[in-house]
Design a protein around this motif. Structure first.
Motif, mmCIF file in Angstrom:
data_model
loop_
_atom_site.group_PDB
_atom_site.id
_atom_site.type_symbol
_atom_site.label_atom_id
_atom_site.label_comp_id
_atom_site.label_asym_id
_atom_site.label_seq_id
_atom_site.Cartn_x
_atom_site.Cartn_y
_atom_site.Cartn_z
ATOM 1 N N ARG A 281 -2.961 -7.156 -3.443
ATOM 2 C CA ARG A 281 -2.954 -7.089 -1.984
ATOM 3 C C ARG A 281 -1.876 -8.023 -1.410
ATOM 4 N NH1 ARG A 281 -7.930 -7.435 -1.143
ATOM 5 N NH2 ARG A 281 -8.375 -5.341 -0.386
ATOM 6 N N GLU A 282 -1.696 -9.165 -2.039
ATOM 7 C CA GLU A 282 -0.701 -10.133 -1.576
ATOM 8 C C GLU A 282 0.721 -9.612 -1.732
ATOM 9 O OE1 GLU A 282 0.659 -14.760 -2.557
ATOM 10 O OE2 GLU A 282 -1.175 -13.902 -3.432
ATOM 11 N N HIS A 283 0.971 -8.828 -2.802
ATOM 12 C CA HIS A 283 2.327 -8.348 -3.086
ATOM 13 C C HIS A 283 2.458 -6.833 -2.916
ATOM 14 C CE1 HIS A 283 3.371 -12.307 -4.651
ATOM 15 N NE2 HIS A 283 2.249 -12.286 -5.358
ATOM 16 N N LEU A 284 1.599 -6.225 -2.129
ATOM 17 C CA LEU A 284 1.599 -4.768 -1.985
ATOM 18 C C LEU A 284 2.855 -4.269 -1.264
ATOM 19 C CD1 LEU A 284 0.041 -2.092 -2.286
ATOM 20 C CD2 LEU A 284 -1.035 -2.572 -0.071
ATOM 21 N N ASP A 285 3.544 -3.340 -1.905
ATOM 22 C CA ASP A 285 4.686 -2.651 -1.297
ATOM 23 C C ASP A 285 4.209 -1.258 -0.915
ATOM 24 O OD1 ASP A 285 6.976 -1.336 -0.574
ATOM 25 O OD2 ASP A 285 8.171 -1.990 -2.283
ATOM 26 N N ARG A 286 3.948 -1.052 0.367
ATOM 27 C CA ARG A 286 3.335 0.188 0.808
ATOM 28 C C ARG A 286 4.226 1.410 0.621
ATOM 29 N NH1 ARG A 286 1.403 -3.996 3.305
ATOM 30 N NH2 ARG A 286 -0.817 -4.102 3.850
ATOM 31 N N GLU A 287 5.526 1.185 0.496
ATOM 32 C CA GLU A 287 6.447 2.307 0.291
ATOM 33 C C GLU A 287 6.625 2.650 -1.181
ATOM 34 O OE1 GLU A 287 7.614 4.024 2.835
ATOM 35 O OE2 GLU A 287 6.506 2.644 4.155
ATOM 36 N N ASN A 288 6.273 1.704 -2.048
ATOM 37 C CA ASN A 288 6.475 1.921 -3.482
ATOM 38 C C ASN A 288 5.272 1.412 -4.282
ATOM 39 O OD1 ASN A 288 9.441 2.830 -3.551
ATOM 40 N ND2 ASN A 288 9.552 0.916 -2.386
ATOM 41 N N PRO A 289 4.144 2.101 -4.205
ATOM 42 C CA PRO A 289 2.978 1.690 -5.000
ATOM 43 C C PRO A 289 3.299 1.789 -6.492
ATOM 44 C CG PRO A 289 2.634 3.868 -4.039
ATOM 45 C CD PRO A 289 3.877 3.316 -3.409
ATOM 46 N N ARG A 290 2.857 0.787 -7.255
ATOM 47 C CA ARG A 290 3.269 0.681 -8.658
ATOM 48 C C ARG A 290 2.219 1.140 -9.650
ATOM 49 N NH1 ARG A 290 3.599 -5.518 -7.736
ATOM 50 N NH2 ARG A 290 1.755 -4.791 -6.609
ATOM 51 N N ASP A 291 0.954 1.068 -9.273
ATOM 52 C CA ASP A 291 -0.088 1.301 -10.262
ATOM 53 C C ASP A 291 -1.378 1.734 -9.576
ATOM 54 O OD1 ASP A 291 -1.202 -1.145 -9.237
ATOM 55 O OD2 ASP A 291 0.192 -2.232 -10.523
ATOM 56 N N PHE A 292 -2.437 1.841 -10.371
ATOM 57 C CA PHE A 292 -3.727 2.317 -9.877
ATOM 58 C C PHE A 292 -4.246 1.458 -8.721
ATOM 59 C CE2 PHE A 292 -8.407 1.942 -10.205
ATOM 60 C CZ PHE A 292 -8.768 3.262 -9.979
ATOM 61 N N LEU A 293 -4.187 0.141 -8.869
ATOM 62 C CA LEU A 293 -4.716 -0.730 -7.817
ATOM 63 C C LEU A 293 -3.913 -0.609 -6.529
ATOM 64 C CD1 LEU A 293 -5.782 -4.040 -9.611
ATOM 65 C CD2 LEU A 293 -7.193 -2.102 -8.908
ATOM 66 N N ASP A 294 -2.598 -0.488 -6.638
ATOM 67 C CA ASP A 294 -1.768 -0.309 -5.438
ATOM 68 C C ASP A 294 -2.162 0.961 -4.688
ATOM 69 O OD1 ASP A 294 -0.334 -2.610 -5.660
ATOM 70 O OD2 ASP A 294 1.555 -1.690 -6.252
ATOM 71 N N PHE A 295 -2.312 2.059 -5.418
ATOM 72 C CA PHE A 295 -2.700 3.318 -4.774
ATOM 73 C C PHE A 295 -4.082 3.210 -4.139
ATOM 74 C CE2 PHE A 295 0.692 5.229 -7.375
ATOM 75 C CZ PHE A 295 1.245 6.105 -6.444
#
Length: 228
Positions: free
Chosen positions: A119-133
């Motif tokens: 959540r601290e390093h979330l890039d909303r334009e480029n989700p990287r993995d399951f948790l980001d999505f």
């Protein structure tokens, strides 16, 4: 598991190379590689869920893997409680379930820390993995109505508990049977040399490796991987 975009095949091949290098460090000397196999399997799940991997000597992961193993073992041992719920009031009988809950809390703690880091390093334009999505879905609620952070937490925990011990145990039993049956080991080796060569095996090779597939299926047929 599929060929092409969105596949985890690349992560698996990369981790297989890391495991091979880890084994090569021993220069042919005998050693117990059960933990290394477990780390390799878990790292595939980590790369998919967390976008990161653990080193084979990482102490945090060693504690996590021991917790995972204990959860699986104790759940199997304590399943009698599911059939006879009244037994949970008997301390001795209920001990496996209590141990499983205690170790499960360690797994949940690690995943909760990962969610905070994501959540601290979330890039909303480029989700990287399951948790980001999942975090993006939590914000937007576009596809999954009612999704909560607790749901995400326990889905990630299920990935680890359901995927790590089962896959690692399959590989370890397969390796044991290869050791005990050198003639079969030679057939598998010859097939891999003929089809794959020196490059890492890929999912596209699977249809051309009947002996390898048969050995894996036979391992799963004759061995119960978990106490469930």
């Amino acid at each position: 598991m599929k060929v092409g975009r969105g596949s985890i095949e690349g992560n698996i091949r990369e981790e297989a190379n890391c495991l091979r290098s880890r084994i090569a460090e021993n220069n042919g000397r005998p050693f117990d590689f059960a933990h290394d196999v477990t780390v390799a399997v878990a790292n595939v799940i980590c790369s998919m869920a967390f976008g990161r991997r653990y080193g084979y000597g990482d102490e945090t992961f060693r504690e996590l893997s021991e917790a995972l193993a204990t959860v699986v073992l104790e759940i199997g041992t304590g399943r009698i409680i599911y059939a006879f719920p009244l037994l949970q009031v008997i301390p001795f009988v209920n001990r496996p379930a209590m141990n499983a809950r205690e170790e499960y809390s360690k797994v949940v703690s690690v995943i909760r820390d990962e969610i905070s880091r994501h959540r601290e390093h979330l890039d909303r334009e480029n989700p990287r993995d399951f948790l980001d999505f999942c975090l993006l879905e939590l914000e937007q609620q576009e596809k999954v109505e009612g999704l909560t952070e607790e749901n995400v937490l326990y889905m990630a925990a299920d990935l680890f508990i359901a995927g790590t011990e089962t896959t690692a145990n399959t590989l370890l039993w397969s390796l044991l049977y290869m050791t005990l049956n050198p003639d079969i080991q030679n057939k598998v080796h010859e097939e891999l040399d003929a089809v794959v060569g020196k490059s890492p095996p890929a999912l596209s090779h699977r249809s051309q490796l009947p002996c390898v597939n048969t050995c894996l299926m036979e391992t799963m047929r004759i061995r119960t991987l978990l106490q469930l």
